[in-house]
Design a protein around this motif. Structure first.
Motif, PDB file in Angstrom:
ATOM      1  N   THR A 166      -9.240   8.508   2.754  1.00  0.00           N
ATOM      2  CA  THR A 166      -8.830   9.365   1.645  1.00  0.00           C
ATOM      3  C   THR A 166      -7.328   9.624   1.711  1.00  0.00           C
ATOM      4  N   ALA A 167      -6.750   9.878   0.553  1.00  0.00           N
ATOM      5  CA  ALA A 167      -5.318  10.207   0.472  1.00  0.00           C
ATOM      6  C   ALA A 167      -5.136  11.710   0.617  1.00  0.00           C
ATOM      7  N   ALA A 189      -3.410   9.797  -4.282  1.00  0.00           N
ATOM      8  CA  ALA A 189      -4.478   8.807  -4.419  1.00  0.00           C
ATOM      9  C   ALA A 189      -4.162   7.610  -3.545  1.00  0.00           C
ATOM     10  N   ILE A 190      -5.185   6.888  -3.168  1.00  0.00           N
ATOM     11  CA  ILE A 190      -4.974   5.607  -2.504  1.00  0.00           C
ATOM     12  C   ILE A 190      -4.428   4.647  -3.559  1.00  0.00           C
ATOM     13  N   GLN A 191      -3.267   4.086  -3.287  1.00  0.00           N
ATOM     14  CA  GLN A 191      -2.580   3.278  -4.301  1.00  0.00           C
ATOM     15  C   GLN A 191      -2.048   1.977  -3.721  1.00  0.00           C
ATOM     16  N   THR A 192      -2.201   0.918  -4.485  1.00  0.00           N
ATOM     17  CA  THR A 192      -1.675  -0.387  -4.115  1.00  0.00           C
ATOM     18  C   THR A 192      -0.886  -0.958  -5.281  1.00  0.00           C
ATOM     19  N   THR A 193       0.315  -1.443  -4.989  1.00  0.00           N
ATOM     20  CA  THR A 193       1.153  -2.070  -6.003  1.00  0.00           C
ATOM     21  C   THR A 193       1.199  -3.566  -5.734  1.00  0.00           C
ATOM     22  N   VAL A 245       0.861  -1.178   0.000  1.00  0.00           N
ATOM     23  CA  VAL A 245       0.000   0.000   0.000  1.00  0.00           C
ATOM     24  C   VAL A 245       0.899   1.229   0.000  1.00  0.00           C
ATOM     25  N   ASN A 246       0.756   2.063  -1.021  1.00  0.00           N
ATOM     26  CA  ASN A 246       1.614   3.232  -1.211  1.00  0.00           C
ATOM     27  C   ASN A 246       0.942   4.515  -0.723  1.00  0.00           C
ATOM     28  N   ASN A 247       1.717   5.589  -0.729  1.00  0.00           N
ATOM     29  CA  ASN A 247       1.222   6.952  -0.448  1.00  0.00           C
ATOM     30  C   ASN A 247       0.659   7.134   0.960  1.00  0.00           C
ATOM     31  N   LEU A 248       1.063   6.285   1.872  1.00  0.00           N
ATOM     32  CA  LEU A 248       0.637   6.453   3.264  1.00  0.00           C
ATOM     33  C   LEU A 248       1.329   7.667   3.883  1.00  0.00           C
ATOM     34  N   PRO A 249       0.752   8.288   4.924  1.00  0.00           N
ATOM     35  CA  PRO A 249      -0.496   7.895   5.598  1.00  0.00           C
ATOM     36  C   PRO A 249      -1.720   8.411   4.856  1.00  0.00           C
ATOM     37  N   TYR A 250      -2.873   7.784   5.122  1.00  0.00           N
ATOM     38  CA  TYR A 250      -4.155   8.225   4.627  1.00  0.00           C
ATOM     39  C   TYR A 250      -4.961   8.789   5.794  1.00  0.00           C
ATOM     40  N   THR A 251      -5.923   9.643   5.463  1.00  0.00           N
ATOM     41  CA  THR A 251      -6.827  10.167   6.479  1.00  0.00           C
ATOM     42  C   THR A 251      -8.076   9.294   6.538  1.00  0.00           C
ATOM     43  N   THR A 252      -8.433   8.871   7.741  1.00  0.00           N
ATOM     44  CA  THR A 252      -9.624   8.047   7.940  1.00  0.00           C
ATOM     45  C   THR A 252     -10.596   8.783   8.849  1.00  0.00           C
TER      46      THR A 252
END
Length: 217
Positions: free
Chosen positions: A138-139, A144-148, A120-127
């Motif tokens: 949300t990112a 963006a919320i991204q998963t590789t 899971v990329n681009n962390l942290p996200y807001t919850t």
């Protein structure tokens, strides 16, 4: 007469004041509590964790109704509470980590031999967690919320990158869970072996603050 008037006024003031005090006290319950609904408020800075619910899997399928794609039996999230106001309201968290154990993952996609990793990329996200149980992830702005996903294929290793602007789930006090159902990701890069859309479904439970169960109010 003067004494009776003063008593009457005092009684009227008390009658007007007491009803106002009761709702205010009820509103003192925080959105996130431990121990029970309406229990001890979760403190800002506390770290919440949750694994997949027993007997379930996190899936990323190529369609909302199909079963072709990736399934993982081990996943966990970790989030830090950043605000926990009085209920009804909306608590916020920083989603700091969201992991998948690739050794627990399998794929049933034609040409794919297995799953090397899911990151899971681009962390942290807001919850945000609302009193009605709505959970929104949300990112950061401009991200963006991204998963590789790295897959082993007959042609070697391939990277599949998926993105979505947000995830929406539901929190339940019945089993202290958060459930995401068919949250759509779009492939932004990767070979044709990477399906064009990924639909994410997972149930995380129990959500805990240390050893204490977390409830939404």
């Amino acid at each position: 007469m003067r004494t009776r008037s003063l008593l009457a006024v005092a009684g009227a003031v008390a009658a007007l004041t007491l009803p106002a005090v009761t709702p205010a006290s009820a509103a003192d319950n925080a959105v996130l509590t431990t121990g029970s609904a309406g229990g001890t408020a979760v403190a800002v800075g506390d770290v919440l964790t949750a694994p997949l619910a027993d007997g379930t899997a996190a899936t990323l399928y190529s369609s909302a109704t199909g079963t072709s794609g990736i399934s993982c039996k081990t996943s966990q999230f970790t989030a830090t509470v950043t605000d926990n106001p009085a209920a009804p309201g909306t608590a916020t968290e920083s989603l700091d980590a969201h992991t998948f154990d690739s050794s627990s993952c399998s794929a049933n996609v034609v040409g794919v031999l297995g799953v090397t990793s899911i990151t899971v990329n681009n962390l942290p996200y807001t919850t945000s967690v609302a009193s009605d149980g709505t959970v929104t992830v949300t990112a950061a702005s401009g991200s963006a919320i991204q998963t590789t996903v790295v897959l082993r294929t007959l042609l070697g290793s391939i990277n599949c990158v998926y993105q979505t602007p947000s995830l929406v789930g539901t929190a339940s006090n019945d089993d202290n869970s958060i459930t995401f159902t068919n949250q759509q990701f779009t492939r932004t890069s990767g070979s044709s072996l990477c399906f064009a859309n990924g639909y994410f479904t997972a149930k995380y439970a129990p959500v805990t603050d240390g050893d204490a169960l977390v409830y939404v109010n």
